[in-house]
Scaffold this motif. Structure first.
Motif, mmCIF file in Angstrom:
data_model
loop_
_atom_site.group_PDB
_atom_site.id
_atom_site.type_symbol
_atom_site.label_atom_id
_atom_site.label_comp_id
_atom_site.label_asym_id
_atom_site.label_seq_id
_atom_site.Cartn_x
_atom_site.Cartn_y
_atom_site.Cartn_z
ATOM 1 N N UNK A 1 19.488 -9.043 31.427
ATOM 2 C CA UNK A 1 20.133 -10.350 31.392
ATOM 3 C C UNK A 1 20.205 -10.840 29.953
ATOM 4 N N UNK A 2 21.369 -11.341 29.580
ATOM 5 C CA UNK A 2 21.545 -11.913 28.250
ATOM 6 C C UNK A 2 21.591 -13.447 28.313
ATOM 7 N N UNK A 3 21.207 -14.003 29.432
ATOM 8 C CA UNK A 3 21.266 -15.456 29.611
ATOM 9 C C UNK A 3 20.472 -16.165 28.516
ATOM 10 N N UNK A 4 21.107 -17.144 27.898
ATOM 11 C CA UNK A 4 20.469 -17.886 26.831
ATOM 12 C C UNK A 4 20.696 -17.287 25.456
ATOM 13 N N UNK A 5 21.300 -16.087 25.419
ATOM 14 C CA UNK A 5 21.528 -15.402 24.145
ATOM 15 C C UNK A 5 23.000 -15.111 23.881
ATOM 16 N N UNK A 6 23.787 -14.905 24.945
ATOM 17 C CA UNK A 6 25.222 -14.641 24.808
ATOM 18 C C UNK A 6 25.948 -15.498 25.842
ATOM 19 N N UNK A 7 27.022 -16.185 25.412
ATOM 20 C CA UNK A 7 27.739 -17.002 26.386
ATOM 21 C C UNK A 7 28.468 -16.110 27.382
ATOM 22 N N UNK B 1 30.832 -10.907 29.307
ATOM 23 C CA UNK B 1 31.634 -10.077 30.219
ATOM 24 C C UNK B 1 32.486 -9.067 29.446
ATOM 25 N N UNK B 2 32.828 -9.395 28.195
ATOM 26 C CA UNK B 2 33.690 -8.524 27.410
ATOM 27 C C UNK B 2 32.925 -7.441 26.659
ATOM 28 N N UNK B 3 31.717 -7.751 26.265
ATOM 29 C CA UNK B 3 30.983 -6.896 25.332
ATOM 30 C C UNK B 3 30.545 -5.573 25.940
ATOM 31 N N UNK B 4 30.572 -4.545 25.107
ATOM 32 C CA UNK B 4 29.928 -3.286 25.440
ATOM 33 C C UNK B 4 28.418 -3.525 25.485
ATOM 34 N N UNK C 1 20.773 -9.508 21.847
ATOM 35 C CA UNK C 1 19.561 -10.030 22.483
ATOM 36 C C UNK C 1 18.316 -9.609 21.707
ATOM 37 N N UNK C 2 18.220 -8.338 21.338
ATOM 38 C CA UNK C 2 17.052 -7.881 20.582
ATOM 39 C C UNK C 2 16.975 -8.583 19.225
ATOM 40 N N UNK C 3 18.127 -8.749 18.569
ATOM 41 C CA UNK C 3 18.146 -9.404 17.272
ATOM 42 C C UNK C 3 17.724 -10.855 17.345
ATOM 43 N N UNK C 4 18.239 -11.582 18.325
ATOM 44 C CA UNK C 4 17.881 -12.996 18.454
ATOM 45 C C UNK C 4 16.421 -13.165 18.881
ATOM 46 N N UNK C 5 15.934 -12.262 19.717
ATOM 47 C CA UNK C 5 14.526 -12.321 20.096
ATOM 48 C C UNK C 5 13.623 -12.056 18.882
ATOM 49 N N UNK C 6 14.050 -11.140 18.016
ATOM 50 C CA UNK C 6 13.275 -10.861 16.811
ATOM 51 C C UNK C 6 13.252 -12.092 15.897
ATOM 52 N N UNK C 7 14.392 -12.761 15.765
ATOM 53 C CA UNK C 7 14.446 -13.975 14.953
ATOM 54 C C UNK C 7 13.545 -15.060 15.537
ATOM 55 N N UNK D 1 25.550 -11.530 13.158
ATOM 56 C CA UNK D 1 25.728 -12.437 12.026
ATOM 57 C C UNK D 1 26.654 -13.604 12.385
ATOM 58 N N UNK D 2 27.728 -13.317 13.110
ATOM 59 C CA UNK D 2 28.659 -14.370 13.523
ATOM 60 C C UNK D 2 27.939 -15.410 14.381
ATOM 61 N N UNK D 3 27.085 -14.950 15.273
ATOM 62 C CA UNK D 3 26.358 -15.859 16.163
ATOM 63 C C UNK D 3 25.308 -16.693 15.434
ATOM 64 N N UNK D 4 24.738 -16.147 14.369
ATOM 65 C CA UNK D 4 23.612 -16.810 13.705
ATOM 66 C C UNK D 4 23.952 -17.365 12.321
ATOM 67 N N UNK D 5 25.135 -17.043 11.810
ATOM 68 C CA UNK D 5 25.545 -17.539 10.515
ATOM 69 C C UNK D 5 24.877 -16.858 9.334
ATOM 70 N N UNK D 6 24.374 -15.663 9.542
ATOM 71 C CA UNK D 6 23.688 -14.950 8.462
ATOM 72 C C UNK D 6 24.709 -14.271 7.560
#
Length: 489
Positions: A131-137, A142-145, A153-159, A224-229
């Motif tokens: 589940x990517x709930x809370x990490x990807x809209x 639905x579109x993403x590979x 999800x792994x990147x945002x959890x690491x942050x 990066x797009x999601x987090x502005x890095x």
């Protein structure tokens, strides 16, 4: 990636030009009965290997250490780990992941993501209930590979683990924070679907996301797009050595003063028909369909190939100076790393192990430590006939006394995560440093006689790690080694 044998004439096995076969050529995972194997090359510091197909001489030398090793002391150049995040066959919680490993639990099972009944290999380390709930809209999800879903999800959890959530990141200089998450195969589902649309319906029916979601740099870009890095951002693709290459390069960005923080690791989602079918064609995979949990068995005499896995493993790598200024929780220290190439064969390892042993030597030099300080190896150990022993032989060349070293194989439980493997195994290595417990290598029933290093067979062991290394090797002869240690101010 696993070191496997040749699958077809003129591609991975016999030469079709009438020239002699490749050094160490294999037919499937077994030595070919009709292939002439050339004598082993000398390994007395200067190796001379003549590639049979071209008669071209290759010279390689391991540079001796000319002075006592010295660790980095400049806090601007010391690289520490301040966060970790993953997506694995055991879920997305770091502690649950490592507890499962310590218990010796196998995450290998029959594939049900697609109908694999007609495949000769029908199992793998398939991720379920992700589940990517809370990490990807929802729309993007639905579109993403899956490869990019796992990465985000792994990147945002690491942050989050590094106390770098959205509220904090917006107050930081994000031009000094980069992303370097690679993939061995990229968005394989997006690519396969696009090709299928082209063939069956024509080019006008190809999705506009076909190219963007297939290319290997998109994990780093989307994160990066999601987090502005806005710091250094790209991907590296060196097959199953990918994540370690990313750690090595990310650390060098910090050491050169180009970034304060790097989000680095690997991601992969190749358990789909084209992925599984492709590796079957390479004759790389175990075929223990009747007993999948026993299929991945590094160093065991009865091993018959690797088991496919998937997921993502990401570290937050940060300069010590920056981490201390913001009061970060420092989990471990990255001491150094190295990358080399076998320059030998697409899939088989060098018989003399020079590419791997030189990579380990160089990683220790970069880390500023001596071989005697290392007492733990998280091995590549894919469960292939040639690769497992080649790695052990290389390790024994570097570490003359292995009596205090312990070595284990994470892939025995989660399978081979391909481009994500080094990321997941780096996390396992750091958890071993933090907990003082090593997970077992399961399915160690009939150990190869040449494996004289303690593989932590079947049951976890307590072990205080002084310095640990994590190995990852990939198709094409790509070798990578990273060095971690407990953090000490």
């Amino acid at each position: 990636m696993a070191s496997i044998s040749g699958a077809g004439a003129g591609v991975l096995g016999r030469s079709t030009s009438g020239s002699p076969p490749l050094v160490g050529a294999y037919n499937g995972l077994r030595p070919s009965e009709n292939v002439r194997i050339l004598p082993k090359a000398r390994t007395d510091g200067l190796a001379r290997v003549k590639r049979a197909e071209s008669r071209r001489e290759i010279k390689a030398m391991v540079a001796p250490t000319t002075s006592a090793p010295k660790r980095e002391t400049d806090p601007k150049k010391r690289v520490v780990i301040t966060g970790m995040g993953l997506v694995s066959v055991f879920g997305t919680d770091i502690d649950v992941f490592y507890d499962k490993l310590l218990e010796g639990t196998s995450g290998i099972s029959l594939i049900d993501r697609f109908d694999a009944s007609g495949f000769t290999v029908r199992f793998g380390g398939q991720i379920r209930d992700f589940s990517s709930k809370g990490y990807i809209d929802g729309k993007n999800d639905r579109r993403l590979d899956d490869c990019w879903r796992y990465c985000i999800v792994a990147g945002k959890k690491a942050l989050e683990d590094a106390n770098l959530g959205t509220g904090i990141l917006t107050k930081m200089d994000r031009t000094r924070i980069g992303v370097l998450v690679g993939s061995g195969m990229g968005g394989l589902t997006a690519f396969s679907t696009g090709v299928e649309s082209l063939v069956q319906k024509g080019y006008k029916k190809i999705s506009p996301f076909f190219i963007p979601y297939s290319i290997t740099n998109m994990g780093s870009a989307l994160l990066a797009i999601d987090t502005g890095l806005m710091g250094p951002n790209y991907s590296i693709s060196t097959a199953c050595a990918t994540a370690n290459y990313c750690f090595y390069s990310a650390a060098n960005h910090i050491r050169r003063g180009e970034a304060d923080i790097m989000v680095a690791g690997g991601t992969e989602a190749a358990i789909i028909p084209s992925g599984v079918g492709g590796f079957i064609a390479c004759r790389a995979l175990s075929q223990r369909n009747e007993n999948p949990t026993k299929a991945s068995r590094p160093w065991d005499r009865d091993r018959d190939g690797f088991v496919m896995g998937e997921g993502s493993g990401v570290l937050i790598m940060e300069s010590l100076e920056h981490a201390m200024k913001r009061g970060a929780n420092i989990i471990a220290e990255y001491l150094g790393g190295a990358i080399t190439c076998d320059a030998h064969h697409m899939t088989d390892p060098r018989a003399d192990g020079l590419g791997v042993s030189s990579c380990i030597h160089k990683s220790l030099e970069d880390a500023g430590i001596s071989p005697e300080e290392v007492n733990y190896v998280n091995a590549h150990a894919t469960s292939t006939l040639a690769g497992d022993l080649a790695e052990v032989n290389a390790i024994k060349k570097v570490f003359k006394d292995t009596s205090e070293i312990k070595m284990n194989g994470t892939k025995s439980m989660i399978g081979h995560g391909l481009g994500a493997a080094g990321g997941l195994e780096a996390i396992a290595t750091i958890k071993a440093i933090n907990t003082g417990w090593l997970h077992p290598t399961i399915n160690q029933d009939n150990l190869e006689a040449d494996v004289t290093i303690d593989t932590v067979p079947n049951v976890k062991k307590q072990h205080q790690i002084n310095v640990g290394i994590s190995n990852s090797f990939g198709f094409g002869g790509h070798n990578s080694v990273v060095v971690f240690a407990p953090f000490s101010p």
